[in-house]
Design an enzyme around this catalytic site. Structure first.
Site, mmCIF file in Angstrom:
data_model
loop_
_atom_site.group_PDB
_atom_site.id
_atom_site.type_symbol
_atom_site.label_atom_id
_atom_site.label_comp_id
_atom_site.label_asym_id
_atom_site.label_seq_id
_atom_site.Cartn_x
_atom_site.Cartn_y
_atom_site.Cartn_z
ATOM 1 N N LEU A 23 -15.097 -18.026 21.067
ATOM 2 C CA LEU A 23 -15.473 -19.171 20.236
ATOM 3 C C LEU A 23 -14.327 -20.158 20.107
ATOM 4 O O LEU A 23 -14.525 -21.366 19.998
ATOM 5 C CB LEU A 23 -15.908 -18.669 18.849
ATOM 6 N N GLY A 24 -13.101 -19.646 20.087
ATOM 7 C CA GLY A 24 -11.934 -20.501 19.950
ATOM 8 C C GLY A 24 -10.672 -19.722 20.243
ATOM 9 O O GLY A 24 -10.662 -18.487 20.217
ATOM 10 N N GLY A 26 -6.156 -20.009 19.788
ATOM 11 C CA GLY A 26 -5.012 -20.747 19.286
ATOM 12 C C GLY A 26 -3.775 -19.885 19.338
ATOM 13 O O GLY A 26 -3.763 -18.798 19.928
ATOM 14 N N GLY A 27 -2.727 -20.370 18.663
ATOM 15 C CA GLY A 27 -1.458 -19.671 18.708
ATOM 16 C C GLY A 27 -1.490 -18.302 18.058
ATOM 17 O O GLY A 27 -0.640 -17.457 18.344
ATOM 18 N N MET A 28 -2.446 -18.069 17.157
ATOM 19 C CA MET A 28 -2.483 -16.793 16.435
ATOM 20 C C MET A 28 -3.519 -15.821 16.993
ATOM 21 O O MET A 28 -3.663 -14.725 16.477
ATOM 22 C CB MET A 28 -2.780 -17.039 14.952
ATOM 23 N N GLY A 29 -4.241 -16.199 18.042
ATOM 24 C CA GLY A 29 -5.193 -15.264 18.612
ATOM 25 C C GLY A 29 -6.454 -15.938 19.085
ATOM 26 O O GLY A 29 -6.521 -17.169 19.230
ATOM 27 N N VAL A 31 -10.916 -15.978 18.834
ATOM 28 C CA VAL A 31 -12.083 -15.654 18.022
ATOM 29 C C VAL A 31 -13.288 -15.532 18.952
ATOM 30 O O VAL A 31 -13.546 -16.430 19.765
ATOM 31 C CB VAL A 31 -12.352 -16.723 16.940
ATOM 32 N N LYS A 47 -12.010 -11.948 14.998
ATOM 33 C CA LYS A 47 -10.684 -12.508 15.274
ATOM 34 C C LYS A 47 -9.817 -11.427 15.917
ATOM 35 O O LYS A 47 -9.667 -10.330 15.378
ATOM 36 C CB LYS A 47 -10.049 -12.990 13.963
ATOM 37 N N ASP A 144 -2.106 -22.170 5.929
ATOM 38 C CA ASP A 144 -2.511 -22.823 7.169
ATOM 39 C C ASP A 144 -3.730 -23.717 6.953
ATOM 40 O O ASP A 144 -4.687 -23.681 7.724
ATOM 41 C CB ASP A 144 -2.802 -21.795 8.263
#
Length: 549
Positions: A23-24, A26-29, A31, A47, A144
């Site tokens: 689904l998405g 980014g820098g933190m993982g 989804v 996540k 965040d």
């Protein structure tokens, strides 16, 4: 980010969740969207992240903490799994929210959102922050807040969707473990790796408001006054954003509740200014909180139980409201709701919110659409006056205010409220000895007189159960009860109360109680809060209300 050893679409997590697509990322993982193999047709957001080496136990503690959160603007976390020997990744299973992120919505609108929409978004974000910052034993700092982590769902409600770096605020901790956060929205102290606290979230809120007002610019890169970049924003909103974006935390607003008050005042003002004369006066009157009194014919009839049931029905309908325990009754709400665990630090009890000149916002206890205004245990105030009640009510800024008055109808501080109320809920149970008391019969006559004067009186039959004498009991009341609450099993009531829930919602009796009050809310507010019920003389002094909380 290294996600080697992680899962891919088509894999199954813990024999239950089949990953469908990313689904998405980014820098933190990442989804994923996943289907539930046990609950047919159910889908979740999962996540995937890699906790810092050696911090698997920390991840599990934080995941357990977040799973306990309950708020309509936060995604519900339903499951979590830590790293294993075969997979370094950790997983959090949460509610899948349909909608659009705030940055995508701004782009879709050509970089321009109405100021009123931005204020409404800010107010909803503040409600979520009031809830997070009020958690015990320490506040939760989101850390965040940015447009891509804020979603507008299908009903237009704001939802915070990523708790990847949320943490408890620990005063004894000199700094954060890592300087995490999103450049452009993170507070200066956060980017420097210094200790973050709830005021860091307020900076991020200001950065988001600036981003929306300026058509997508970053607050950290601005030069000159905000008005240069936000030409269509009202001056009071610009001043608030300036305060939120102060570099030093001590110069910003200190509490989310303070910001929420300011934004709610801005929500009302444009509607009044756009109307002329009589229409503005009408809107002003209708914008006053609607006062609902809930009392029992006698002690133990179930007034507190009924007040909480009404609150649950209003929350289900999406109506912001407060449940306030009048200081003249014996306090029990704080204990029933497990306030020692659930109330925020520094919580201002009901009997501590009557100062005529409150110069600072009170620390309030908000869960979802409900504000709880409980008295301090053991602090019954029989000498409470009508004037104190006015000031006290002036500190509660919700659309509906439910006041639990117990059986104190004749107390001077309560009696003056009856004619000003939008409605009275009177609770009785099938106890013939109590109903036949002379003082109860006198109270029945007084309540009948209020109804004849046009005050809406709704009768609530508590612990209502089939019985050969049920008809005799109901005929002792001046009117047929409009709400019937079934009898709960005593053991289930005790279990629920030990968990901090006054109403065992999962029981059949709980479902029946919810349905009864849902029907009442639909009847009482057929066209929403502002349009239903007769207009009555307000007991809120307008000048006193405007600056208090």
């Amino acid at each position: 980010m290294d996600v080697q050893g992680g899962l891919r679409p088509g894999d199954v997590l813990e024999h239950r969740y089949r990953l469908l697509q990313v689904l998405g990322q980014g820098g933190m993982g990442r989804v994923f969207v996943a289907e539930d193999l046990r609950l047919a047709g159910k889908r979740w957001a999962i996540k995937e992240t890699v906790p810092p080496i050696g911090d698997a136990s920390g991840f599990l503690r934080e995941a357990e903490l977040l799973a306990r959160l309950q708020h309509p603007m936060l995604p519900q976390i339903v499951d979590y799994y830590g790293p294993s020997e075969r997979n370094r990744c950790a997983y959090v299973v949460m509610e899948l929210i349909s909608g659009v992120t705030l940055d995508a919505e701004l782009q879709h609108r050509g970089g321009r959102l109405p100021a009123a929409t931005i204020v409404r978004i800010g107010s909803q974000l503040c409600e979520a922050l009031v809830y997070l910052h009020g958690q015990k034993p320490e506040p939760i700092v989101f850390r965040d807040i940015k447009p891509s982590n804020i979603m507008l769902d299908e009903k237009g409600r704001v939802r915070l969707i990523d708790f990847g770096i949320a943490r408890r605020f620990k005063p004894e901790q000199p700094g954060d473990t890592l300087p995490l956060g999103s450049v452009g929205f993170a507070a200066p102290e956060q980017l420097r790796g210094e200790r973050t606290d709830p005021r860091s979230d307020l900076y991020s809120l200001g950065a988001v408001l600036y981003f929306l007002l300026s058509g997508g610019q970053y607050a950290a890169l601005r030069s000159g006054p905000l008005a240069v970049h936000c030409t269509h924003a009202p001056e009071p909103l610009l001043r608030l954003v300036e305060r939120l974006l102060e570099q030093a935390p001590e110069h910003r607003p200190q509490h989310a509740a303070e910001v929420l008050d300011a934004l709610r005042a801005l929500e009302l003002k444009p509607r009044l200014e756009s109307m002329g004369g009589a229409a503005a006066a009408e809107m002003s009157v209708r914008s006053e909180p609607r006062l609902m009194l809930v009392g029992g014919l006698y002690r133990g009839a179930g007034a507190t139980f009924a007040a909480v049931c009404l609150a649950k029905a209003l929350a289900q309908a999406g109506v912001d409201h407060a449940v306030a325990e009048h200081p003249v009754i014996e306090p029990e709400l704080y204990a029933l709701l497990d306030g020692e665990r659930r109330a925020p630090q520094g919580y201002a009890f009901a009997n501590e919110r009557s100062a005529a000149d409150m110069t600072a916002p009170a620390t309030v206890w908000i869960e979802g659409y409900t504000e709880w205004v409980a008295s301090r245990p053991g602090a019954e105030a029989d000498d409470w006056t009508a004037e104190q009640t006015e000031r006290w009510l002036g500190t509660i800024r919700r659309s509906v205010v439910i006041v639990d008055i117990g059986d104190r109808w004749r107390h001077p501080a309560v009696a003056t409220m009856c004619d000003a109320a939008a409605g009275l809920l009177v609770v009785a149970d099938p106890s013939p000895s109590k109903l036949s008391r002379s003082q109860v019969q006198a109270l029945l006559r007084e309540l009948d007189g209020l109804a004849r004067r046009g005050v809406p009186v709704t009768w609530v039959a508590n612990r209502d159960a089939p019985s050969p004498r049920r008809g005799d009991w109901l005929r002792m009341l001046p009117a047929m009860p409009a709400i019937s609450l079934p009898a709960f099993a005593p053991q289930r009531m005790l279990e629920a109360q030990w968990l901090g829930d006054v109403v065992p919602a999962a029981d059949e009796a709980g479902k029946a109680a919810a349905a009864a009050f849902a029907a009442f809310v639909q009847r009482a507010f057929p066209r929403g809060i502002t349009a239903s019920g007769p207009r009555r003389k307000s007991i809120w002094p307008p000048m006193r209300r405007s600056g208090s909380r």
